[in-house]
Design an enzyme around this catalytic site. Structure first.
Site: not given
Length: 298
Positions: A241-243, A215
């Site tokens: 998100l960001d995964a 994040g």
């Protein structure tokens, strides 16, 4: 420049003699193997292979190789992707206001380090237009807000179609792409002769050594925790998100003397390096995605 090659990426259920069968298929068609890398995931029972062979002297014409590869993959109960080393992908770089990753990528393309073309830079801010145009790329300013996100993404997709874009690189693009955008772009066909396959086609750089500090403001949170090592992560973009599957990571040591500004300054170096490495690995077809993770044949 070396003569062009064909690159096969194959994932199938593991069983004995697969290496022999694949190399035998290339040899039976008169191919000379340049590189061969294999991996067996014992837990998943899967066999992963990347084989690259010279097109010169190969018995099948280029247009016949993709159907033959599809038939081979079906026979082995797996999935295959085919690419050609002389097909230079057209990429779009998405940015916001920070320019360090954009400059680095455009410089590496100009220097011949990254085998891709960048005809298009897309941004939700107008700031970096002179920079992009200085490298010969069209700069498309597409403002994004919560109220206009759907409309903006449709405009972005149309730009990608107009420019025949195969790969999108998020170089500090401070917006989250929707699932609809990702699905629509993934369905876009490869340019003629560019290859086949369903691997992810959007790469992001995150200013943190994922999965830590996901994040916003990861450097601030890292400084508050007093970490001694910070990093950046280049990964494929998914709905979460960001995964997405991680391609490359870079790190640098920090100390108790460093302030947040020092972490940000050092972090920019890791961001440039991790993103450039990831893009190069993708362009050279050295990354294979399976079960939400990657195998990187570097």
């Amino acid at each position: 420049m070396s003569s062009p090659t064909a690159i096969l990426q194959l994932i199938c259920p593991d069983r004995p003699a697969l290496v022999s069968e694949l190399s035998g298929w290339v040899a039976a068609n008169g191919g000379n193997i340049r590189h061969a890398d294999h991996h067996t995931d014992l837990g998943a029972g899967l066999f992963l292979s990347r084989i690259e062979w010279a097109l010169e002297g190969f018995g099948l014409p280029r247009e016949a190789i993709a159907p033959a590869v599809s038939a081979l993959a079906r026979r082995l109960g797996g999935e295959g992707e085919l690419h050609f080393s002389d097909a230079i992908p057209r990429a779009a770089i998405f940015v916001s206001r920070q320019d360090h990753c954009l400059v680095d990528l455009l410089w590496r393309v100009r220097a011949g380090e990254l085998p891709m073309q960048v005809p298009l830079v897309v941004s939700n801010h107008p700031d970096l237009q002179p920079l992009a145009e200085g490298f010969g790329a069209r700069y498309a300013h597409v403002p994004v807000s919560a109220a206009t996100k759907g409309e903006a993404e449709q405009a972005q997709l149309e730009l990608l179609r107009q420019h025949g874009i195969e790969l999108v690189v998020l170089a500090k693009y401070m917006q989250v792409l929707s699932a609809g955008f990702l699905e629509a772009f993934q369905r876009e066909p490869f340019p003629a002769g560019g290859g086949t396959g369903s691997s992810p086609r959007v790469i992001n750089i995150h200013h943190s050594f994922l999965p830590a500090f996901q994040g916003a403001q990861p450097y601030h949170r890292a400084w508050e925790r007093g970490v001694k090592l910070i990093g950046a992560t280049a990964h494929y973009v998914t709905e979460e998100l960001d995964a997405g599957p991680i391609i490359e990571q870079a790190t640098v040591h920090v100390s108790h003397r460093d302030e947040v500004e020092d972490l940000i300054r050092k972090g920019r170096d890791t961001e440039r390096l991790a993103l450039a490495r990831a893009v190069r690995l993708h362009l050279r077809r050295q990354v294979m995605v399976y079960r939400g993770r990657t195998a990187v044949f570097d």
